[in-house]
Motif scaffolding. Structure first.
Motif, PDB file in Angstrom:
ATOM      1  N   LEU A   1      50.825  59.362  30.172  1.00 39.46           N
ATOM      2  CA  LEU A   1      50.309  58.366  31.096  1.00 39.46           C
ATOM      3  C   LEU A   1      50.258  57.008  30.410  1.00 39.46           C
ATOM      4  O   LEU A   1      49.674  56.860  29.336  1.00 39.46           O
ATOM      5  CB  LEU A   1      48.913  58.769  31.582  1.00 39.46           C
ATOM      6  CG  LEU A   1      48.855  60.024  32.460  1.00 39.46           C
ATOM      7  CD1 LEU A   1      47.408  60.358  32.769  1.00 39.46           C
ATOM      8  CD2 LEU A   1      49.659  59.841  33.723  1.00 39.46           C
TER       9      LEU A   1
ATOM     10  N   ASN B   1      48.647  54.398  31.176  1.00 41.40           N
ATOM     11  CA  ASN B   1      47.373  53.688  31.157  1.00 41.40           C
ATOM     12  C   ASN B   1      46.368  54.333  30.202  1.00 41.40           C
ATOM     13  O   ASN B   1      45.181  54.026  30.234  1.00 41.40           O
ATOM     14  CB  ASN B   1      46.782  53.575  32.570  1.00 41.40           C
ATOM     15  CG  ASN B   1      46.510  54.934  33.179  1.00 41.40           C
ATOM     16  OD1 ASN B   1      46.856  55.958  32.601  1.00 41.40           O
ATOM     17  ND2 ASN B   1      45.907  54.914  34.362  1.00 41.40           N
TER      18      ASN B   1
ATOM     19  N   ASP C   1      51.047  48.080  31.789  1.00 43.03           N
ATOM     20  CA  ASP C   1      51.098  49.435  32.329  1.00 43.03           C
ATOM     21  C   ASP C   1      52.091  49.538  33.486  1.00 43.03           C
ATOM     22  O   ASP C   1      52.833  50.521  33.594  1.00 43.03           O
ATOM     23  CB  ASP C   1      49.708  49.873  32.802  1.00 43.03           C
ATOM     24  CG  ASP C   1      48.765  50.157  31.640  1.00 43.03           C
ATOM     25  OD1 ASP C   1      49.227  50.119  30.476  1.00 43.03           O
ATOM     26  OD2 ASP C   1      47.575  50.405  31.893  1.00 43.03           O
ATOM     27  N   GLU C   2      52.094  48.532  34.359  1.00 38.12           N
ATOM     28  CA  GLU C   2      53.028  48.554  35.479  1.00 38.12           C
ATOM     29  C   GLU C   2      54.475  48.496  34.993  1.00 38.12           C
ATOM     30  O   GLU C   2      55.358  49.170  35.545  1.00 38.12           O
ATOM     31  CB  GLU C   2      52.747  47.374  36.425  1.00 38.12           C
ATOM     32  CG  GLU C   2      51.476  47.519  37.245  1.00 38.12           C
ATOM     33  CD  GLU C   2      50.214  47.227  36.435  1.00 38.12           C
ATOM     34  OE1 GLU C   2      50.330  46.701  35.306  1.00 38.12           O
ATOM     35  OE2 GLU C   2      49.108  47.538  36.937  1.00 38.12           O
TER      36      GLU C   2
ATOM     37  N   ARG D   1      55.437  51.894  33.818  1.00 41.30           N
ATOM     38  CA  ARG D   1      55.657  52.789  34.964  1.00 41.30           C
ATOM     39  C   ARG D   1      57.044  52.566  35.564  1.00 41.30           C
ATOM     40  O   ARG D   1      57.694  53.523  36.011  1.00 41.30           O
ATOM     41  CB  ARG D   1      54.573  52.583  36.028  1.00 41.30           C
ATOM     42  CG  ARG D   1      53.209  53.112  35.616  1.00 41.30           C
ATOM     43  CD  ARG D   1      52.248  53.166  36.792  1.00 41.30           C
ATOM     44  NE  ARG D   1      50.916  53.557  36.353  1.00 41.30           N
ATOM     45  CZ  ARG D   1      49.935  52.723  36.057  1.00 41.30           C
ATOM     46  NH1 ARG D   1      50.129  51.413  36.180  1.00 41.30           N
ATOM     47  NH2 ARG D   1      48.774  53.156  35.654  1.00 41.30           N
TER      48      ARG D   1
ATOM     49  N   GLU E   1      59.400  54.425  33.433  1.00 47.06           N
ATOM     50  CA  GLU E   1      59.339  55.850  33.772  1.00 47.06           C
ATOM     51  C   GLU E   1      60.128  56.142  35.046  1.00 47.06           C
ATOM     52  O   GLU E   1      60.823  57.166  35.147  1.00 47.06           O
ATOM     53  CB  GLU E   1      57.884  56.287  33.964  1.00 47.06           C
ATOM     54  CG  GLU E   1      57.093  56.417  32.677  1.00 47.06           C
ATOM     55  CD  GLU E   1      55.685  56.930  32.919  1.00 47.06           C
ATOM     56  OE1 GLU E   1      55.237  56.911  34.089  1.00 47.06           O
ATOM     57  OE2 GLU E   1      55.035  57.353  31.954  1.00 47.06           O
ATOM     58  N   GLN E   2      60.038  55.249  36.016  1.00 49.65           N
ATOM     59  CA  GLN E   2      60.742  55.456  37.274  1.00 49.65           C
ATOM     60  C   GLN E   2      62.254  55.475  37.059  1.00 49.65           C
ATOM     61  O   GLN E   2      62.969  56.268  37.676  1.00 49.65           O
ATOM     62  CB  GLN E   2      60.357  54.351  38.268  1.00 49.65           C
ATOM     63  CG  GLN E   2      60.940  54.547  39.660  1.00 49.65           C
ATOM     64  CD  GLN E   2      60.491  53.441  40.619  1.00 49.65           C
ATOM     65  OE1 GLN E   2      59.520  52.721  40.359  1.00 49.65           O
ATOM     66  NE2 GLN E   2      61.210  53.290  41.721  1.00 49.65           N
TER      67      GLN E   2
ATOM     68  N   THR F   1      57.759  56.627  27.745  1.00 51.60           N
ATOM     69  CA  THR F   1      58.272  56.604  29.117  1.00 51.60           C
ATOM     70  C   THR F   1      59.578  57.375  29.249  1.00 51.60           C
ATOM     71  O   THR F   1      60.053  57.615  30.362  1.00 51.60           O
ATOM     72  CB  THR F   1      58.532  55.157  29.587  1.00 51.60           C
ATOM     73  OG1 THR F   1      59.642  54.598  28.863  1.00 51.60           O
ATOM     74  CG2 THR F   1      57.300  54.282  29.411  1.00 51.60           C
TER      75      THR F   1
END
Length: 438
Positions: A3, A5, A251-252, A255, A258-259, A294
């Motif tokens: 994660l 975050n 954090d965004e 993410r 990760e996407q 990630t």
């Protein structure tokens, strides 16, 4: 996946807001380096031609001010008087001294820039394809499988390297800038060219963008089955690692990484580290950890730069540290034939010696690195060695990439020249032309 975050452990330089320093701060900063009034004026003169930008992290944590102006990180980001011909520096210094009108200074600086080959390797003439009603701004397609894209919002960096071959992007001349802002047009081009399997976002520095802006370019590509990888070229890990640790959208951003990975694509983070000191701060270690968590792969690259990293021990240390941190050494480049090349260039024979002496001291895990490599007009040319062949001393070379894909991986030879610093300095060893000239 970890994660993103999760609370990060304490690191130096966290929580600090980004603060940029530009040419208006040069006099104060060069005085700190011990330069006298005439030297500071000459530095300002060079900065009218070549871009200057740095930030508080570089100034406070990377530069050894007790060794400035000879400190390698100082030389990496600060203009030096001998980066340009003495007569040009003298003329520009005189204009600044007598407070000439800005238009006169700008015209003189432009004239000097035009002598510095601002767009090497046919970037503007050969690499930008036609599409639809005309040229496609901000897109380069040099090799069949790879497209480079220059997002409009990514046309700056957290700090500028004095050697940067993209310097023309940052000098405020629109005719010298490559930039696009139409993600749909990029997607349409890729669909029309199914041979493209990799997209590289570059600039400038794509990581100067915030997460919402980068997402606008990346997300439309994630359902294209032809794409195997998305690459991001960046110096941010060296110059502003807080981007991935404490910045408001850190954090965004992770993410989004990760996407990309979850879509089935390889996310290749093309990180530029030019000197081992850039790897030392603890915040860099944390940024690398978070990016790798990630699923992204961090590959490292840099040019060989005289006065900064022209020492096998420097490269050996960088590659071993990068491997230990989980990054993949990728390229040692030859300084390109643009900007202050005469100041930074290392002769090809010496470049090969530095590469070989560093390479032989690392384990196989670090021998993923390639070089020394020239990103020249016909393609990426690697110097494989110097040898005696058929009574001649020659350079052995091959194409890592080439506009003519049939030449990739095939060896060719050039007459040895101890002063040669670029492909154009070389002559064929056998015959009257090189393979791509046939």
């Amino acid at each position: 996946m970890t994660l993103v975050n999760d609370a990060a452990p304490p690191v130096r330089s966290t929580g600090r807001k980004f603060r940029a320093f530009t040419a208006k701060h040069l006099d104060e900063l060069t005085a700190r380096a011990g330069l006298g009034p005439d030297e500071r004026l000459a530095t300002r003169a060079v900065a009218t031609v070549l871009p200057f930008r740095t930030n508080a992290y570089v100034i406070d944590e990377l530069i050894d001010w007790s060794a400035a102006p000879d400190d390698p990180i100082y030389r990496l980001v600060f203009p030096m008087a001998d980066m340009l011909p003495a007569e040009d520096v003298a003329h520009l210094s005189d204009l600044l001294r007598r407070e000439a009108p800005k238009a006169e200074i700008d015209a003189a600086a432009h004239a000097v820039r035009m002598k510095l080959n601002p767009h090497p390797a046919g970037q503007m003439e050969l690499n930008i394809p036609s599409f639809g009603d005309g040229k496609l701004p901000g897109l380069q397609h040099k090799y069949d499988e790879t497209v480079l894209y220059f997002p409009k919002q990514g046309q700056t960096c957290h700090a500028y390297c004095t050697y940067c071959f993209r310097w023309a992007q940052f000098v405020g001349e629109p005719d010298l800038k490559m930039a696009g802002d139409d993600s749909q047009q990029l997607r349409d081009y890729l669909v029309a060219h199914p041979e493209v399997t990799s997209v590289l976002f570059t600039g400038g520095d794509a990581m100067i963008m915030g997460e919402p802006v980068l997402r606008r370019y990346v997300e439309p590509l994630l359902d294209l089955e032809q794409l195997e990888s998305i690459r991001i070229g960046t110096k941010s890990l060296a110059y502003w690692p807080q981007k991935f640790v404490t910045d408001p959208d850190a954090d965004e951003m992770l993410r989004l990484f990760e996407q990309v990975v979850e879509s089935g694509k390889n996310l290749a983070f093309m990180a530029h580290f030019t000197h081992p000191r850039e790897l030392e701060p603890l915040v860099v270690t944390e940024a690398v950890r978070r990016i790798r968590d990630t699923g992204a792969v961090i590959r490292t690259q840099a040019p060989l730069i005289r006065t900064i990293n022209d020492d096998p021990a420097v490269w050996n240390g960088m590659w071993r540290t990068q491997t230990r941190m989980g990054m993949v050494p990728y390229y040692m480049f030859v300084e390109r034939d643009t900007g202050p090349q005469d100041y930074f260039a290392v002769p090809l024979g010496r470049a090969y010696e530095i590469f070989r002496d560093a390479y032989k001291q690392v384990s196989g895990l670090s021998r993923t690195v390639r070089g020394p490599s020239m990103s020249a007009t016909p393609g990426k040319v690697c110097v494989d060695g110097v040898l005696d062949l058929a009574g001649q001393k020659v350079f052995a070379l091959h194409f890592i990439q080439c506009r003519d894909a049939d030449l990739v991986g095939k060896p060719f030879f050039a007459k040895y020249d101890p002063d040669a610093v670029w492909l154009d300095d070389l002559q064929p060893a056998f015959g009257d032309r090189f393979p791509w000239q046939v």
